[in-house]
Design an enzyme around this catalytic site. Structure first.
Site, short mmCIF file in Angstrom:
data_model
loop_
_atom_site.label_atom_id
_atom_site.label_comp_id
_atom_site.label_asym_id
_atom_site.label_seq_id
_atom_site.Cartn_x
_atom_site.Cartn_y
_atom_site.Cartn_z
N LYS A 154 9.89 6.18 11.01
CA LYS A 154 8.96 6.87 11.90
C LYS A 154 8.94 8.35 11.50
O LYS A 154 9.87 9.10 11.81
CB LYS A 154 9.38 6.74 13.37
CG LYS A 154 8.21 7.11 14.29
CD LYS A 154 8.60 7.94 15.49
CE LYS A 154 8.53 9.40 15.34
NZ LYS A 154 7.23 10.04 15.09
N GLU A 192 21.31 14.69 11.87
CA GLU A 192 21.14 15.95 11.12
C GLU A 192 20.30 16.85 12.01
O GLU A 192 19.10 16.65 12.15
CB GLU A 192 20.41 15.68 9.79
CG GLU A 192 21.16 14.80 8.83
CD GLU A 192 22.32 15.49 8.16
OE1 GLU A 192 22.50 16.72 8.35
OE2 GLU A 192 23.09 14.81 7.47
N CYS A 237 16.22 23.80 8.09
CA CYS A 237 17.38 23.68 8.99
C CYS A 237 18.54 24.54 8.52
O CYS A 237 19.29 25.08 9.33
CB CYS A 237 17.81 22.23 9.10
SG CYS A 237 18.14 21.48 7.50
N GLU A 250 17.74 28.94 17.29
CA GLU A 250 17.08 28.55 16.04
C GLU A 250 15.59 28.86 16.15
O GLU A 250 14.88 28.24 16.94
CB GLU A 250 17.29 27.05 15.79
CG GLU A 250 16.76 26.63 14.44
CD GLU A 250 16.86 25.12 14.22
OE1 GLU A 250 16.52 24.36 15.13
OE2 GLU A 250 17.26 24.72 13.11
P1 NAP Z 1 12.04 17.00 16.67
O1 NAP Z 1 11.05 17.51 17.62
O2 NAP Z 1 13.41 16.71 17.14
O3 NAP Z 1 11.37 15.68 16.03
C1 NAP Z 1 12.01 14.96 15.00
C2 NAP Z 1 11.51 13.53 14.99
O4 NAP Z 1 11.92 12.90 16.21
C3 NAP Z 1 10.00 13.40 14.93
O5 NAP Z 1 9.66 12.28 14.16
C4 NAP Z 1 9.63 13.17 16.39
O6 NAP Z 1 8.41 12.48 16.57
C5 NAP Z 1 10.79 12.31 16.82
N1 NAP Z 1 11.00 12.26 18.28
C6 NAP Z 1 10.63 13.15 19.21
N2 NAP Z 1 11.02 12.72 20.44
C7 NAP Z 1 11.64 11.54 20.27
C8 NAP Z 1 12.27 10.61 21.14
N3 NAP Z 1 12.34 10.81 22.45
N4 NAP Z 1 12.81 9.48 20.60
C9 NAP Z 1 12.77 9.27 19.28
N5 NAP Z 1 12.19 10.11 18.40
C10 NAP Z 1 11.64 11.24 18.88
O7 NAP Z 1 12.24 17.97 15.44
P2 NAP Z 1 11.14 18.69 14.57
O8 NAP Z 1 10.53 19.77 15.39
O9 NAP Z 1 10.26 17.66 13.95
O10 NAP Z 1 12.02 19.31 13.39
C11 NAP Z 1 12.64 20.54 13.47
C12 NAP Z 1 14.11 20.40 13.79
O11 NAP Z 1 14.74 19.56 12.83
C13 NAP Z 1 14.86 21.71 13.73
O12 NAP Z 1 15.72 21.81 14.82
C14 NAP Z 1 15.65 21.60 12.43
O13 NAP Z 1 16.82 22.37 12.38
C15 NAP Z 1 15.94 20.15 12.39
N6 NAP Z 1 16.25 19.76 11.01
C16 NAP Z 1 17.54 19.45 10.68
C17 NAP Z 1 17.86 19.12 9.38
C18 NAP Z 1 19.26 18.76 8.97
O14 NAP Z 1 19.43 18.19 7.90
N7 NAP Z 1 20.27 19.05 9.77
C19 NAP Z 1 16.85 19.11 8.40
C20 NAP Z 1 15.56 19.44 8.78
C21 NAP Z 1 15.26 19.76 10.10
P3 NAP Z 1 7.03 13.28 16.89
O15 NAP Z 1 6.76 14.11 15.71
O16 NAP Z 1 6.05 12.19 17.07
O17 NAP Z 1 7.28 14.08 18.12
#
Ligand code: NAP
Length: 515
Positions: free
Chosen positions: A210, A285, A319, A418
């Site tokens: 997904k 992650e 990230c 962040e």
């Molecule tokens: P996000 O809002 O947490 O979304 C990540 C994924 O989760 C998306 O596919 C999102 O779908 C899905 N999602 C949202 N709500 C959900 C739920 N209730 N149940 C299951 N899945 C759900 O994060 P983002 O804004 O896309 O990404 C930015 C974040 O990712 C930052 O905090 C960054 O630090 C972190 N990140 C971490 C790493 C690492 O390796 N540690 C690497 C890259 C990014 P939708 O798009 O449809 O909402």
């Protein structure tokens, strides 16, 4: 027609690409039409059961790119059922590791062959400069499939052990977990998908992916690569749609054995809670607020490059961005001045222009959020030395200037949260102890950096920093072979390296009495 970049690539900024050793790609293509995206379930492409679609938008032109199927919870269930049936009844998990490896190697080759298409999709969908994608991201992605193909051939073998009793022999076997749901964010859409699909498939699992709703375009192309490489039907499923509804189905299903998640800490916490009822395996992650420490004895120009690209690569939507810069007092003013010159000279522009160093912010909500943090910085005791504003190309585009706040303290909002954008607080410190104290004063623990000529000090501090990655005299280095992941609220589990494969399999121990 107005230029596709802002700022001239003058001598002042000519050295900006040195850090990655990246030269502008010789032939950058133009935008192209992208076909409507469908769901891949049980080896067949199909529309959402509701017929609904979502639109994905180009952050440079702010125009729609294409429509993508908006999966319903029923579609998510169908994808889980297909993966479950493929695991229980199909050949994938039982296939010899070498046969699976061959398919992974074919996927790697197809990724390389289709690099241009992937690069255009990522540039249009999330604003990543074409050159960065072709030079850094693409080799990493195909490398992940080659690395984990190789791992499948060796690491999936079991062992033969002895016990206290002479007649007992112990046979260990490594088995896949079953069905793995990979949930990925929008900031490195392809790389973060490959870092889950490659080890997951290598270990013999059946996968449901997904992707983030804002950036699904490379996920669609990768699923087609899997089909073309000969991954059997049902082993690789793709559902595009809102995380809030279909994510819940994935996380709560008893047929799903593991969630491999990259995303925000808040959504990660939610998934951990929702997965508890079915005791899911999970890798998390999550977010970061990574400290980069520059000591007075550092190679100043190299340290400035590491600091600059540490935060501004991929517009700070990283990230592991070096999003808190700690600088030792004697060189503080010099570092601030050099960074300020670089930030003002950086070339913002269309990711499909070879000269572009910094593309647009991926989405409007992220753009608005970053501007709120910039406003908070302006209202704080910190001193704005560069950026702080927005830019447009031909009147469009979600461009935010590389922004520096000098004289920051670690208690400011911009130092603690962040931001996930091109904003850097620069904090002065005196001596090793204070540097370590400030570096560790965060709820996160994803990455960190130490810039010094004293290797003894670098290694001493590396031991004390609570983060999964420490870059010494550099930043943003990755390799499929090197484990990657977080401490503290940045998550758990590791991606990349042999360690990642461990997260996608389980051990069986058989005891044989030889009599
Ligand atoms: P996000 O809002 O947490 O979304 C990540 C994924 O989760 C998306 O596919 C999102 O779908 C899905 N999602 C949202 N709500 C959900 C739920 N209730 N149940 C299951 N899945 C759900 O994060 P983002 O804004 O896309 O990404 C930015 C974040 O990712 C930052 O905090 C960054 O630090 C972190 N990140 C971490 C790493 C690492 O390796 N540690 C690497 C890259 C990014 P939708 O798009 O449809 O909402």
């Amino acid at each position: 027609m107005a230029t596709a970049v802002l700022n001239d690539p003058s001598e002042k900024s000519a050295n900006l690409t040195d850090f990655h050793g990246v030269e502008p790609h010789p032939s950058v293509p133009t935008r192209k039409g992208i076909a409507k995206g469908q769901l891949l379930i049980d080896g067949k492409w199909r529309d959402s059961s509701s017929g609904e679609t979502m639109t994905t938008t180009d952050p440079t032109t702010e125009a729609p790119i294409t429509a993508v199927a908006k999966a319903t919870p029923e579609d998510a269930q169908a994808a889980i059922d297909a993966a479950y049936a493929a695991f229980e009844e199909g050949p994938w998990g039982k296939m010899h590791h070498e046969e699976r490896a061959k398919i992974l190697f074919r996927m790697a080759d197809l990724l390389d062959e289709r690099a241009d298409d992937f690069a255009i999709r990522e540039a249009m969908d999330m604003g990543m400069p074409y050159t960065d994608f072709r030079t850094i991201i693409m080799p990493h992605c195909s490398g992940l499939f080659r690395f984990f193909g190789g791992q499948a051939m060796s690491a999936m073998n079991g062992g033969y052990r002895t016990s206290y009793e002479q007649t007992i022999r112990i046979l260990t076997r490594r088995e896949p977990l079953g069905v793995v749901a990979a949930i990925t964010p929008w900031n490195f859409p392809l790389a973060l998908t490959c870092s889950k699909m490659a080890p997951g498939l290598a270990a013999g699992n059946c996968m449901v992916h997904k992707p983030a709703s804002d950036t699904p375009l490379t996920a669609l192309a990768l699923a087609q690569v899997a089909m073309d490489a000969g991954v059997p039907a049902g082993v690789y499923n793709l559902i595009t749609g809102p995380g809030g509804s279909i994510g819940d189905v994935l996380v709560k299903s008893p047929k799903v054995d593991k969630i491999a998640f990259t995303g925000s800490t808040s959504v990660g916490e939610n998934l951990i809670r929702n997965g508890a009822d079915t005791v899911k395996h999970m890798t998390m992650e999550l977010g970061g607020k990574s400290p980069n420490i520059i000591f007075a004895d550092a190679d100043i120009d190299a340290a400035v490059q590491a600091a600059f690209w540490g935060i501004f690569w991929n517009k700070g939507e990283v990230c592991v961005a070096g999003s808190r810069l700690l600088v030792e007092r004697p060189i503080y003013d010099e570092i601030v001045e050099k960074l300020t010159v670089m930030a003002k000279a950086a070339i913002l522009g269309d990711p499909l222009d070879a000269k572009t160093q910094i593309g647009p912010i991926a989405t409007k909500p992220e753009y608005d959020k970053i501007l709120t943090y910039i406003e908070s910085g302006k209202q704080s005791s910190a001193r704005l030395t560069a950026g702080g504003g927005t830019r447009k190309i031909n009147g469009k585009g979600l461009f935010i200037e590389p922004t520096l706040f000098a004289d920051a303290t670690n208690d400011l909002k911009i130092s603690r949260e962040e931001i996930f954008g091109p904003v850097l607080p620069i904090i002065p410190f005196e001596g090793e102890e204070e540097a370590v104290r400030i570096a560790n004063d965060t709820t996160y623990g994803l990455a960190s950096g130490i810039q010094t000529r004293d290797l003894g000090r670098a290694l001493r501090i590396a031991d004390r920093i609570k983060a999964g990655t420490v870059w010494i005299n550099t930043w943003h280095k990755y390799h499929p072979n090197a484990p990657f992941g977080g401490y503290k609220m940045s998550g758990y589990g590791r991606e990349h390296g042999a360690e990642a494969l461990e997260n996608y399999m389980q051990y069986k121990t058989a005891w044989a009495n030889l009599g």
